[in-house]
Every structure is written in C-alpha cells, then in structure tokens.
Motif scaffolding. Structure first.
Motif, short mmCIF file in Angstrom:
data_model
loop_
_atom_site.label_atom_id
_atom_site.label_comp_id
_atom_site.label_asym_id
_atom_site.label_seq_id
_atom_site.Cartn_x
_atom_site.Cartn_y
_atom_site.Cartn_z
N TRP A 22 33.73 39.38 63.79
CA TRP A 22 33.66 40.27 64.96
C TRP A 22 33.77 41.74 64.51
O TRP A 22 33.00 42.59 64.93
N ASP A 23 34.76 41.99 63.66
CA ASP A 23 34.98 43.36 63.19
C ASP A 23 33.77 43.89 62.42
O ASP A 23 33.40 45.06 62.58
N VAL A 24 33.14 43.06 61.61
CA VAL A 24 31.95 43.49 60.87
C VAL A 24 30.80 43.79 61.84
O VAL A 24 30.09 44.78 61.69
N LEU A 25 30.64 42.94 62.86
CA LEU A 25 29.57 43.16 63.84
C LEU A 25 29.71 44.51 64.55
O LEU A 25 28.74 45.23 64.73
N TRP A 26 30.93 44.85 64.97
CA TRP A 26 31.10 45.96 65.91
C TRP A 26 31.82 47.17 65.35
O TRP A 26 31.97 48.17 66.04
N ASN A 27 32.25 47.12 64.09
CA ASN A 27 32.87 48.28 63.47
C ASN A 27 31.82 49.37 63.25
O ASN A 27 30.69 49.10 62.83
N GLU A 28 32.19 50.60 63.51
CA GLU A 28 31.26 51.73 63.40
C GLU A 28 30.62 51.82 62.01
O GLU A 28 29.44 52.12 61.88
N LYS A 29 31.39 51.55 60.97
CA LYS A 29 30.88 51.68 59.60
C LYS A 29 29.93 50.55 59.22
O LYS A 29 28.97 50.77 58.49
N LYS A 44 29.16 51.21 80.20
CA LYS A 44 27.93 51.61 79.50
C LYS A 44 28.07 51.40 78.00
O LYS A 44 29.10 51.72 77.40
N THR A 45 27.00 50.88 77.43
CA THR A 45 26.88 50.74 75.98
C THR A 45 25.51 51.27 75.59
O THR A 45 24.51 50.96 76.24
N TYR A 46 25.49 52.08 74.55
CA TYR A 46 24.24 52.67 74.07
C TYR A 46 23.96 52.17 72.66
O TYR A 46 24.83 52.23 71.80
N PHE A 47 22.74 51.67 72.44
CA PHE A 47 22.25 51.29 71.12
C PHE A 47 21.19 52.32 70.78
O PHE A 47 20.09 52.28 71.34
N VAL A 85 23.32 53.31 65.74
CA VAL A 85 24.73 53.32 66.10
C VAL A 85 24.88 52.69 67.48
O VAL A 85 23.93 52.64 68.26
N MET A 86 26.07 52.18 67.73
CA MET A 86 26.40 51.65 69.04
C MET A 86 27.56 52.47 69.58
O MET A 86 28.56 52.65 68.89
N LYS A 87 27.41 52.95 70.80
CA LYS A 87 28.48 53.69 71.47
C LYS A 87 28.80 52.92 72.74
O LYS A 87 27.91 52.69 73.56
N SER A 88 30.06 52.53 72.90
CA SER A 88 30.42 51.70 74.04
C SER A 88 31.79 52.08 74.56
O SER A 88 32.67 52.47 73.81
N ASP A 89 31.96 51.91 75.87
CA ASP A 89 33.29 52.05 76.46
C ASP A 89 34.05 50.71 76.40
O ASP A 89 35.19 50.63 76.78
N TRP A 90 33.38 49.67 75.93
CA TRP A 90 33.94 48.32 75.77
C TRP A 90 34.48 47.76 77.09
O TRP A 90 35.42 46.97 77.10
#
Length: 148
Positions: A18-25, A49-52, A39-44
């Motif tokens: 999970w961490d590898v999928l969604w970690n910023e790095k 809203k989530t932006y890809f 990049v993915m920007k999300s309020d989770w």
C-alpha cells in the motif's frame, strides 16, 4: 467500455505494498509508464478530490469511492484538469468515460500480498494501460520486496 484486470503476487505485507503504491516518492516511479513525472494529489477523503496529473499539472480529476487501508481503494474518474487547474467534467469527450472506476485490492496471500487491479477504459486506451500496469506493477513488486 472495457474492464481490464491485472494481478501480481508480492513477497511483502499489505501495508508495505500500500505504502509503495501511494507514497509520493514511489508513486511516480511505478506510474512512469503511463506518463513520466506523474503525481497523485489527494485529500484521501471518500467523496473528496484526487488528481492524477503529469509534470505540467494536467491530467484527471477523480474521487475516492471506497477506502479501506490497506485492503482496497476504488477511484471514480470524474473528468480532466488542465495545467491551469481548470476542471472539465461536462464536455462530450469526458462524458464518454466519466464514472469509470480504477480499483486496487490487496489480499493477504499466505504471508505475501496479492495485488489485484481493475480499470474501466475505452478500447483505444487498452494497449497503453496494459503496458503501464504490466510494467508498473513489476516496479511496485520490486520496491516493496527490496525495502523490507
């Protein structure tokens, strides 16, 4: 509309995958085959809203339809966003695929993790998605297994 699915078994616990999928790095590493600099920007937040987006800030605007960390996340794609931040959820082009789902399901598999991914798409994007997910999930596997 096509539903494509992909699976890979990773010798790492679900939380690590999970961490590898969604970690910023690491997100931009495994998604490089879709578009370098992603990049993915999300309020989770479910319903938020989530932006890809690519390096210029253009891409898709989505929402989280379901979230159960580290077991599953389901995104519902709503439209496009341009590099200036303008969202389009109303054009005819967008309405053809708006509402498509992208699912990530992580299953405990005898001490390992089975990562199952499904994506709904138009036929014209099938080859790009097959390449992106096949190569990208191998990167997820390598990153999760090498950083234990």
């Amino acid at each position: 509309m096509e539903t494509l699915s992909y699976e890979i078994v990773i010798d790492a616990p679900k939380q690590k995958v999970w961490d590898v999928l969604w970690n910023e790095k690491t997100y931009s590493q495994w998604t490089q085959f879709f578009n370098p600099g992603n990049v993915m920007k999300s309020d989770w937040e479910v319903g938020g809203k989530t932006y890809f987006v690519n390096a210029e800030g253009a891409g898709m605007v989505s929402t989280i339809d379901s979230l159960e960390e580290p077991d599953q996340i389901i995104f519902k794609h709503l439209g496009m966003v341009d590099k200036d931040g303008n969202e389009d959820a109303e054009s005819m082009e967008v309405k053809q695929w708006s509402g498509c789902f992208e699912k990530y399901i992580l299953i405990d598999y005898d001490g390992k993790t089975k990562l199952h991914t499904e994506v709904q798409t138009e036929k014209e994007w099938e080859d790009d998605l097959n390449t992106g997910f096949t190569k990208g999930l191998e990167i997820v596997k390598n990153l999760a297994e090498s950083t234990l």
